[in-house]
Structure formats: structure tokens, C-alpha cells
Design a protein around this motif. Structure first.
Motif, PDB file in Angstrom:
ATOM      1  N   LEU A 495      -2.209 -11.658  -8.302  1.00  0.00           N
ATOM      2  CA  LEU A 495      -1.366 -10.528  -8.679  1.00  0.00           C
ATOM      3  C   LEU A 495      -0.136 -11.069  -9.393  1.00  0.00           C
ATOM      4  O   LEU A 495       0.725 -11.728  -8.781  1.00  0.00           O
ATOM      5  CB  LEU A 495      -0.955  -9.725  -7.438  1.00  0.00           C
ATOM      6  CG  LEU A 495      -2.084  -9.322  -6.471  1.00  0.00           C
ATOM      7  CD1 LEU A 495      -1.528  -8.497  -5.315  1.00  0.00           C
ATOM      8  CD2 LEU A 495      -3.186  -8.567  -7.191  1.00  0.00           C
ATOM      9  N   GLY A 497       3.236 -10.498 -11.942  1.00  0.00           N
ATOM     10  CA  GLY A 497       4.180  -9.481 -12.376  1.00  0.00           C
ATOM     11  C   GLY A 497       5.619  -9.841 -12.080  1.00  0.00           C
ATOM     12  O   GLY A 497       6.512  -9.602 -12.893  1.00  0.00           O
ATOM     13  N   ARG A 522       7.515  -4.413  -5.982  1.00  0.00           N
ATOM     14  CA  ARG A 522       6.276  -4.045  -6.668  1.00  0.00           C
ATOM     15  C   ARG A 522       5.235  -3.570  -5.658  1.00  0.00           C
ATOM     16  O   ARG A 522       5.116  -4.121  -4.560  1.00  0.00           O
ATOM     17  CB  ARG A 522       5.720  -5.211  -7.482  1.00  0.00           C
ATOM     18  CG  ARG A 522       6.541  -5.493  -8.742  1.00  0.00           C
ATOM     19  CD  ARG A 522       5.979  -6.647  -9.552  1.00  0.00           C
ATOM     20  NE  ARG A 522       6.777  -6.875 -10.754  1.00  0.00           N
ATOM     21  CZ  ARG A 522       6.459  -6.455 -11.964  1.00  0.00           C
ATOM     22  NH1 ARG A 522       5.326  -5.782 -12.143  1.00  0.00           N
ATOM     23  NH2 ARG A 522       7.239  -6.703 -13.008  1.00  0.00           N
ATOM     24  N   TRP A 524       1.146  -2.927  -5.214  1.00  0.00           N
ATOM     25  CA  TRP A 524      -0.094  -3.453  -5.765  1.00  0.00           C
ATOM     26  C   TRP A 524      -1.308  -2.820  -5.079  1.00  0.00           C
ATOM     27  O   TRP A 524      -1.301  -2.573  -3.874  1.00  0.00           O
ATOM     28  CB  TRP A 524      -0.182  -4.966  -5.561  1.00  0.00           C
ATOM     29  CG  TRP A 524       1.025  -5.754  -5.952  1.00  0.00           C
ATOM     30  CD1 TRP A 524       2.147  -5.969  -5.193  1.00  0.00           C
ATOM     31  CD2 TRP A 524       1.248  -6.445  -7.186  1.00  0.00           C
ATOM     32  NE1 TRP A 524       3.037  -6.758  -5.863  1.00  0.00           N
ATOM     33  CE2 TRP A 524       2.523  -7.071  -7.095  1.00  0.00           C
ATOM     34  CE3 TRP A 524       0.498  -6.610  -8.353  1.00  0.00           C
ATOM     35  CZ2 TRP A 524       3.053  -7.840  -8.131  1.00  0.00           C
ATOM     36  CZ3 TRP A 524       1.035  -7.381  -9.378  1.00  0.00           C
ATOM     37  CH2 TRP A 524       2.294  -7.979  -9.266  1.00  0.00           C
ATOM     38  N   CYS A 531      -0.820  -3.544 -10.676  1.00  0.00           N
ATOM     39  CA  CYS A 531       0.523  -3.211 -10.214  1.00  0.00           C
ATOM     40  C   CYS A 531       0.709  -1.709 -10.402  1.00  0.00           C
ATOM     41  O   CYS A 531       0.694  -1.203 -11.523  1.00  0.00           O
ATOM     42  CB  CYS A 531       1.575  -3.988 -10.998  1.00  0.00           C
ATOM     43  SG  CYS A 531       3.272  -3.620 -10.482  1.00  0.00           S
ATOM     44  N   VAL A 534       6.712  -0.412 -10.260  1.00  0.00           N
ATOM     45  CA  VAL A 534       7.842  -1.331 -10.105  1.00  0.00           C
ATOM     46  C   VAL A 534       9.056  -0.493  -9.728  1.00  0.00           C
ATOM     47  O   VAL A 534       9.407   0.459 -10.435  1.00  0.00           O
ATOM     48  CB  VAL A 534       8.116  -2.119 -11.396  1.00  0.00           C
ATOM     49  CG1 VAL A 534       9.311  -3.046 -11.203  1.00  0.00           C
ATOM     50  CG2 VAL A 534       6.891  -2.907 -11.829  1.00  0.00           C
TER      51      VAL A 534
END
Length: 638
Positions: A495, A497, A522, A524, A531, A534
Motif C-alpha cells: 500500500l 501513498g 489514509r 485503505w 487508498c 486521505v
């Protein structure tokens, strides 16, 4: 005797010759049909038709039929099968001479047919009628097909079945059921269905369960004997239900509007510089301080009940359950305190319940803590159940300890740098380390722990791990979260981001929520690696994060606690500006740790305080009942 087919044809031709408006008055047809006789008592009446005002009886005439206004005293009642009067309909005022003469012959033919033939014949007749006649037939049949089983069951001694049926209703439906008739109201009242509804909600909803404890009405549920020895009537629970709903609505409103009552515990001592960790329940708060102590506070009075000393460094983490308290410290030691409770029972046994408080090191990873029970019995034997402690340390080892003797039972050597975190469940343990690796262990017994697999893939220290039966989730300073299969230990996905290292993480079901030093949170989807959202708003590192089914609560080094709408955050259509429900600003230092439930948040900070944010008892309500300010206690160590 003519064949049945010939009789049916003759009867059909005869009925077709009769004006259709007169068919509706022939209740004997319904009485003769076996399929209707079981639903209808002969002679209870029929639903009459409407005739055209100009005397024309053929509904195929160009002019549509018009309703005849019934004369006085031409009404009769149609009863339901249980004998209850249902409706009043007008009698037929005019019948043709041919109809009176030929009706009996038609019924005679009809009675000679089988049930299947009768149904077929009636279907043919109905198909030849016009629309308004269908409406009359529908009105005639509807009350015959209705069954008030709730009333009928008690009459046959089956009250419990009627009560069981109604017990599945929700509150709105139960209110409507009470208004049907007196018998329905009696079944609802005698069956205590409002009590059963509340009990069902308490069993299935943690919010209701918590309210039952906090408001005190839980003592009247689940066959418990009330303090006064009298069982409240059904009306008590009926009046209680809207009060519970009002409490729930108040709680939800307070969370969204930020209304709360605030209680503060000042934990200062001469050398203290912060409260690093905490955990709470309904009775107590256990806190780990930077002044090397563990303080236990009474949650109701906010008084310090006990101070545990022995660490020579700050207490960085702690965990406890109903048996043990576990702390980790920066003094690089493992310590434990034993509290013994001895009980004697009528079963001829003496039980020694050994409660353990364990401290660990700055690795903040003491996770596996248990207790010892020693029982003596009348059979002249003594049995020992030995439970163990597992610690992870900055010396790169994982150690297993016997609580009763303090003896080290096992040392697991794999990691080459400090063990930063570990989790265990159902015979499986996962550890992570500064050496960038994750170790998966099988725990058959305290002395039989074997390394199953080493998971490698992170490019920096692995700070936190979590797992369930399906996935292992790890977060690292390399800005990534990696997902592994719990059964095969095979890598699943990464993951990506976060722009900086990940400081905190929680994983449940298919949702992972992470907080980072990039100041963001975040969300997920662990199944696809996407994602989902945010969350931005914190101005410094997000240090702690927790979520439930409704909301996310985060604490950061900016001293702020933010409450986020989880449901909205998972909806891609929700605007980003609507996701943060409330920002709570009371701490004057970094927020180190927080926990929350449906009613409250408990947080600790570098400012040496523990704050309790109560969303059940909002200040407006409290101001009306009590004008006293929020309680503040300061503990001064001696």
C-alpha cells in the motif's frame, strides 16, 4: 344423468345470459365452492353491485355505469372468519325475475362439479366481467381472506406463539400493533414485548449495552431481580424506550457538535514531563508517566489509588486486561509485581489467583502477558496452571517468562536489532524489528515456539504489525504498508501513498487506517490495495489513531484531537470539508495516546494531563442539574 362437460357448458351458457350485474348477488356460488367454504361462513352476506341509473345492465353499453345511492336501512355487515365485524355494504335492491327463477338451477349444476371445475368456471365468469365488477368481487373476497392470527392463537391456548411473533417487531411496528385492537394490546402487554425489545438491543448493540450500565436501567433486564424486588410492568419499559432513544440522539449530536463535559487529571510530579500511555475501563485509568511511575486512578473520583514504582526510565507503553497490567519502559529492564488473591470455596478448593504487573523496555513491544492459578483440592493434589510472559527487547531477543517463578523459559533469537512491536493470537505470534524484517512464530507451548517464516521486503525499520486470520499488515519507516497472507506467509501487496514514515496503524475487517509523519491519515481497502481516502487537517505527526464503525479519532503532535466521520470518509461523493466533525483543543502539548468508545475519549499528552471527554453528559444538561464546575485533581508524588 348428463355428462359433466355437458352440464358445465349448459351452466356457462345460462350464466352468460344473466345480466352481469346480478352475478355479484349470488353468494351461494361462493358458499358452494370448497375452496371458499373454508374461509367463509355461509349466510354472512354478500357484497352487492352497482347498477346503471337508466336500468341498463350490460356493462358493454357505451355509457359507463353510475353508482346508485343506497336507501336507508339497506345495509348489512360482512364479518371476518373470526366473527369480528369488518365492514358494512349495501344490499341488492332489485333482482330480475329470470334470475330468481334460474339461480337455483345454476347453483345445482355448480355443486355437481369438482373443485377444479368450479374454479375454472368462476375464472371464466370473472374474465367476462367489466372493471367495476372486478372491484366489487375484490371487496367481497378481501375480508374473507383476512385472518387475525394474533387474536385467534390465544383463544386456542397459544399465547406464547402470538407473543413470539410480535417480539420480532421493531419499535415503530410494535407501537402500531398495540393500536390494532384490545387483544393485540393485551398480547403485547402480557408478553412484556417492550422489555424484550430493549433486551434484544442491549445484546446486539454496544451503545445500548453501555447506556444500560451508565443509566442504571440494566438492572431491570434479563430476569434480574430489581433492587426493590418488584418486576416493573410493560408500561415501564414502554416509557423507558423513548428515553433511551433520546440519549442515543443526544450522544450522536454531541459527537457532531463537539458538546462534552471535560474532566482533567493533572499527573505532575517533580520530575514528570509527560503522560506517555494509558488504558481505561469503567472503574479505573492506568497511566504510564515519564517520571518512571505507573499511576492507577479511580475513574469516578479521579483520585490516584496506587503508584507503582521500580522503573528507572520513562514508562512508554502499557497494556492490561482483567488479570494483568503490562508496562514497557526506557530503562531496558523487565520487571513484574505479583498481587495474590486467595479464595476459599464450598467446592473444597482453595484458589490462588496471581495477578501480575510486568514492565518491559523502550522497544514498546511487551504483548504476551498471562497469569498463574494454583488450586488445592480435597483430593490431596495441587495443580499448577502455568502462564507465561513474552517480551521483545532492544537486545534483539524475544523472551518467554514463567510468571510464578520469574524463570526465563525460552529465548527466541532471530532479529539482529531491537524488536519494535509484536502481536499474538491463537497460537501465532508476529514480531517486527529495526532490522527491517518480520518474523512469524508458531506457539505450541511456552517452551515450544518455532519460527515459521521470515517476511522481508521493507527498506526501513518495521514500526508496527497487526494481523487476523487472513492477513498480516506491517507498517514501516519506508513509507509503505505491506500485506501478507496469514496462512501461507506469502506477500500479497504493498500500500503506497504516504510521503513519510508511518507512525500508527489499526487494521480490522478489510479496512486499514494509518497515520504518518506526513501529517495525514489514509484509509485503505486491504483486499484491493486502494487508498479510499486521505484525511488532512493535522499540522504535525499523527501519533495515535483509533476507529470504530462510525468514526475515526486521531491525536497528533500539534496537540489536537480530531473526530472524523468514518461513514462519510468511505463515501467518495462526500466533500473533503465535511469529514472532520470536530477538532478538540484542550491539550497544551503533544498528544501521545488516546482511546475512545461510544461515550467518551480519554487522552494523554506531553502536558502531563489525562483528559476525559464525556459526550453522554453534555455541559448544557449538566448545568441544569448541577452548577458545579468540572472536577480537576492534581496528584503530587511524595
Amino acid at each position: 344423468m348428463e355428462p359433466e362437460s355437458v352440464l358445465q357448458e349448459k351452466a356457462f351458457k345460462f350464466m352468460c345470459s344473466v345480466p352481469r350485474s346480478l352475478w355479484l348477488s349470488c353468494s351461494s356460488l361462493a358458499d358452494s365452492m370448497p375452496s371458499l367454504r373454508c374461509l367463509h361462513t355461509p349466510g354472512t352476506g354478500t357484497l352487492t353491485s352497482f347498477q346503471s341509473s337508466d336500468g341498463r345492465e350490460d356493462c358493454h353499453n357505451e355509457e359507463p355505469p353510475r353508482k346508485i345511492i343506497p336507501e336507508k336501512n339497506v345495509y348489512r355487515q360482512t364479518k371476518l372468519a373470526n366473527g369480528i365485524s369488518n365492514m358494512t355494504v349495501p344490499k341488492q335492491r332489485k333482482l330480475s325475475a329470470n334470475y330468481e327463477k334460474e339461480k337455483e338451477l345454476c347453483v345445482k349444476y355448480f355443486d355437481q362439479w369438482s373443485e377444479t371445475d368450479q374454479v375454472e368456471f368462476v375464472e371464466q365468469l370473472i374474465s367476462r366481467m367489466c372493471h367495476y365488477q372486478h372491484g366489487h368481487i375484490n371487496s367481497y373476497l378481501k375480508p374473507m381472506l383476512q385472518r387475525d392470527f394474533i387474536t385467534a392463537l390465544p383463544a386456542r391456548g397459544l399465547d406464547h406463539i402470538a407473543e413470539n411473533i410480535l417480539s420480532y417487531l421493531d419499535a415503530q411496528s410494535l407501537c402500531a400493533a398495540e393500536l390494532v385492537c384490545k387483544e393485540w394490546y393485551r398480547v403485547t402487554s402480557d408478553g412484556m414485548l417492550w422489555k424484550k425489545l430493549i433486551e434484544r438491543m442491549v445484546r446486539t448493540d454496544s451503545l445500548w449495552r453501555g447506556l444500560a450500565e451508565r443509566r442504571g436501567w440494566g438492572q431491570y433486564l434479563f430476569k434480574k431481580k430489581p433492587p426493590d424486588g418488584k418486576t416493573p410492568p410493560n408500561s415501564f419499559y414502554r416509557a423507558l424506550y423513548p428515553k433511551i432513544i433520546q440519549d442515543i440522539e443526544t450522544i450522536e449530536s454531541n459527537w457532531r457538535c463537539g458538546k462534552h463535559s471535560l474532566q482533567r487529571i493533572d499527573c505532575r510530579s517533580e520530575t514528570s514531563k509527560g503522560v506517555y500511555c494509558l488504558q481505561y475501563d469503567d472503574q479505573k485509568i492506568v497511566s504510564g508517566l515519564r517520571d518512571n511511575t505507573i499511576k492507577i486512578w479511580d475513574k469516578n473520583t479521579l483520585e490516584c489509588k496506587r503508584v507503582l514504582t521500580g522503573h528507572t526510565g520513562s514508562v512508554l507503553c502499557l497494556q492490561y486486561d482483567e488479570r494483568v497490567i503490562v508496562t514497557g519502559s526506557s530503562d531496558s529492564t523487565v520487571r513484574y509485581w505479583v498481587y495474590v488473591i486467595v479464595t476459599g470455596s464450598s467446592d473444597s478448593t482453595v484458589r490462588y489467583w496471581v495477578y501480575v504487573i510486568v514492565t518491559g523496555s523502550s522497544d514498546s513491544t511487551v504483548r504476551y502477558w498471562v497469569y498463574v492459578i494454583v488450586t488445592g483440592s480435597s483430593d490431596s493434589t495441587v495443580r499448577y496452571w502455568v502462564y507465561v510472559i513474552v517480551t521483545g527487547s532492544s537486545d534483539s531477543t524475544v523472551r518467554v517468562w514463567d510468571v510464578s517463578t520469574g524463570e526465563m523459559l525460552n529465548t527466541l533469537i532471530h532479529h539482529c536489532e531491537a524488536v519494535l512491536h509484536l502481536r499474538f493470537s491463537n497460537g501465532m505470534m508476529v514480531t517486527c524489528s529495526k532490522d527491517r524484517s518480520i518474523a512469524v512464530w508458531d506457539m505450541a507451548s511456552p517452551t515450544d515456539i518455532t519460527l515459521r517464516r521470515v517476511l522481508v521486503g521493507h527498506r526501513a525499520a518495521v514500526n508496527v504489525v497487526d494481523f487476523d486470520d487472513k492477513y498480516i499488515v506491517s507498517a514501516s519507516g519506508d513509507r509503505t504498508i505491506k500485506v501478507w497472507n496469514s496462512g501461507t506467509c506469502e506477500f500479497v501487496r504493498t500500500l503506497n501513498g504516504h510521503k513519510r514514515g508511518i507512525a500508527c496503524l489499526q487494521y480490522r475487517d478489510r479496512l486499514v487506517v494509518s497515520g504518518s509523519s506526513d501529517n495525514t491519515i489514509r484509509l485503505w481497502d486491504i483486499e484491493c490495495g486502494a487508498c479510499l481516502r486521505v484525511l488532512e487537517g493535522h499540522e504535525e505527526l499523527v501519533r495515535c489513531i483509533r476507529f470504530d464503525n462510525k468514526r475515526i479519532v486521531s491525536g497528533a503532535y500539534d496537540g489536537k484531537i480530531k473526530v472524523w466521520d468514518l461513514v462519510a470518509a468511505l463515501d467518495p461523493r462526500a466533500p473533503a470539508g465535511t469529514l472532520c466533525l470536530r477538532t478538540l483543543v484542550e491539550h497544551s502539548g503533544r498528544v501521545f495516546r488516546l482511546q475512545f468508545d461510544e461515550f467518551q475519549i480519554v487522552s494523554s499528552s506531553h502536558d502531563d494531563t489525562i483528559l476525559m471527554w464525556d459526550f453522554l453528559n453534555d455541559p448544557d444538561t449538566q448545568a441544569e442539574s448541577s452548577r458545579s464546575p468540572s472536577r480537576t485533581y492534581t496528584y503530587i508524588s511524595r
